[in-house]
Every structure is written in structure tokens, then in C-alpha cells.
Motif scaffolding. Structure first.
Motif, mmCIF file in Angstrom:
data_model
loop_
_atom_site.group_PDB
_atom_site.id
_atom_site.type_symbol
_atom_site.label_atom_id
_atom_site.label_comp_id
_atom_site.label_asym_id
_atom_site.label_seq_id
_atom_site.Cartn_x
_atom_site.Cartn_y
_atom_site.Cartn_z
ATOM 1 N N LEU A 23 1.371 -1.302 0.101
ATOM 2 C CA LEU A 23 -0.452 0.073 -0.229
ATOM 3 C C LEU A 23 1.048 1.265 0.333
ATOM 4 N N PRO A 24 0.361 2.092 -0.523
ATOM 5 C CA PRO A 24 0.935 3.834 -0.610
ATOM 6 C C PRO A 24 0.787 4.346 0.727
ATOM 7 N N ILE A 25 2.242 4.825 1.470
ATOM 8 C CA ILE A 25 1.750 5.350 2.443
ATOM 9 C C ILE A 25 1.811 6.849 1.841
ATOM 10 N N PRO A 26 0.915 7.430 2.161
ATOM 11 C CA PRO A 26 1.269 9.937 2.099
ATOM 12 C C PRO A 26 1.563 10.360 2.719
ATOM 13 N N PRO A 27 1.873 11.033 2.588
ATOM 14 C CA PRO A 27 3.118 11.951 2.687
ATOM 15 C C PRO A 27 3.464 12.529 4.199
ATOM 16 N N PHE A 28 1.774 12.194 4.568
ATOM 17 C CA PHE A 28 1.524 11.885 6.483
ATOM 18 C C PHE A 28 1.215 11.566 7.190
ATOM 19 N N GLY A 29 1.388 9.695 6.388
ATOM 20 C CA GLY A 29 1.280 8.399 7.340
ATOM 21 C C GLY A 29 0.064 7.793 6.649
ATOM 22 N N GLU A 56 10.909 2.271 -1.931
ATOM 23 C CA GLU A 56 11.865 1.983 -3.496
ATOM 24 C C GLU A 56 11.571 3.102 -4.615
ATOM 25 N N LYS A 57 12.844 3.225 -5.117
ATOM 26 C CA LYS A 57 12.602 4.939 -6.317
ATOM 27 C C LYS A 57 12.663 5.584 -5.233
ATOM 28 N N GLU A 59 9.925 5.924 -3.225
ATOM 29 C CA GLU A 59 8.407 5.820 -2.394
ATOM 30 C C GLU A 59 8.733 4.663 -0.849
ATOM 31 N N HIS A 60 7.727 5.380 -0.579
ATOM 32 C CA HIS A 60 7.120 4.532 0.801
ATOM 33 C C HIS A 60 5.863 4.021 0.648
ATOM 34 N N THR A 61 5.975 2.475 0.796
ATOM 35 C CA THR A 61 4.867 1.687 0.727
ATOM 36 C C THR A 61 4.749 1.011 2.344
ATOM 37 N N ALA A 62 3.677 0.140 2.792
ATOM 38 C CA ALA A 62 3.185 -0.464 3.649
ATOM 39 C C ALA A 62 3.456 -2.351 2.982
ATOM 40 N N ARG A 63 4.575 -2.749 3.444
ATOM 41 C CA ARG A 63 3.727 -4.059 2.722
ATOM 42 C C ARG A 63 3.537 -5.420 3.575
ATOM 43 N N TYR A 64 1.984 -5.772 3.526
ATOM 44 C CA TYR A 64 1.890 -6.627 4.344
ATOM 45 C C TYR A 64 1.939 -7.784 3.560
ATOM 46 N N MET A 65 2.476 -8.826 4.450
ATOM 47 C CA MET A 65 2.835 -10.671 4.160
ATOM 48 C C MET A 65 2.134 -11.440 4.674
ATOM 49 N N TYR A 66 1.718 -12.272 3.796
ATOM 50 C CA TYR A 66 0.998 -13.548 4.119
ATOM 51 C C TYR A 66 1.558 -14.936 3.959
#
Length: 84
Positions: A23-29, A56-57, A59-66
Motif C-alpha cells: 500500500l502506498p503511504i501518504p506523505p503524512f502516514g 523503493e525509488k 516511494e514509501h509503501t507498507a508491505r503486508y505479507m501472508y
């Protein structure tokens, strides 16, 4: 040169939980949405998931893993339909 524990844990989790949704993380979280997502995951998936932030590049993302592809697909569907 040593590596941070958090980096090593993220790499281990990525191996142990091979199905990822980012999920992309918006500028303010993510704000309160983070709590809503965690509550949804604990209710629908249980304890069998992990999350880490990823950069990466610029851009901040939240990576959810299953562990299962089905759990990742269920989460992705809920996110896309804005149920969470």
C-alpha cells in the motif's frame, strides 16, 4: 559491516510470508487507517501476517505479507473495495 535487526527481520518475514500486498503511504502516514487495517487483519486473517515499511525509488509503501495467496487476495480485495 553489520545490518540492523529490523532489516534482517524484514528479509526473514519476506521469505516466510511470500505473498505480499503493498500500500502506498501518504506523505503524512496512514494515521488511524493503520489501526483499522490491523484490526481487520486480526479479525479476518488472525496472527499469521506481517508488515514492514518499504522504500523503493523514493516511494514509501507498507508491505503486508501472508503465508497463503488466499489471505493476500482477501486483504487486497478488502483494500480495493475500501472496506478497510
Amino acid at each position: 559491516m553489520g545490518r540492523y535487526k529490523s532489516v534482517l527481520m524484514a528479509e526473514k518475514d519476506a521469505r516466510d510470508f511470500p505473498h505480499h500486498v503493498e500500500l502506498p503511504i501518504p506523505p503524512f502516514g496512514l494515521g488511524k487507517r493503520h489501526d483499522v487495517i490491523a484490526a481487520w487483519l486480526n479479525t479476518h486473517i488472525g496472527p499469521d501476517w506481517r508488515s514492514h515499511s518499504h522504500l523503493e525509488k523514493g516511494e514509501h509503501t507498507a508491505r503486508y505479507m501472508y503465508r497463503s495467496e488466499q489471505d493476500a487476495a482477501e486483504f487486497e480485495t478488502a483494500i480495493q473495495s475500501e472496506r478497510i
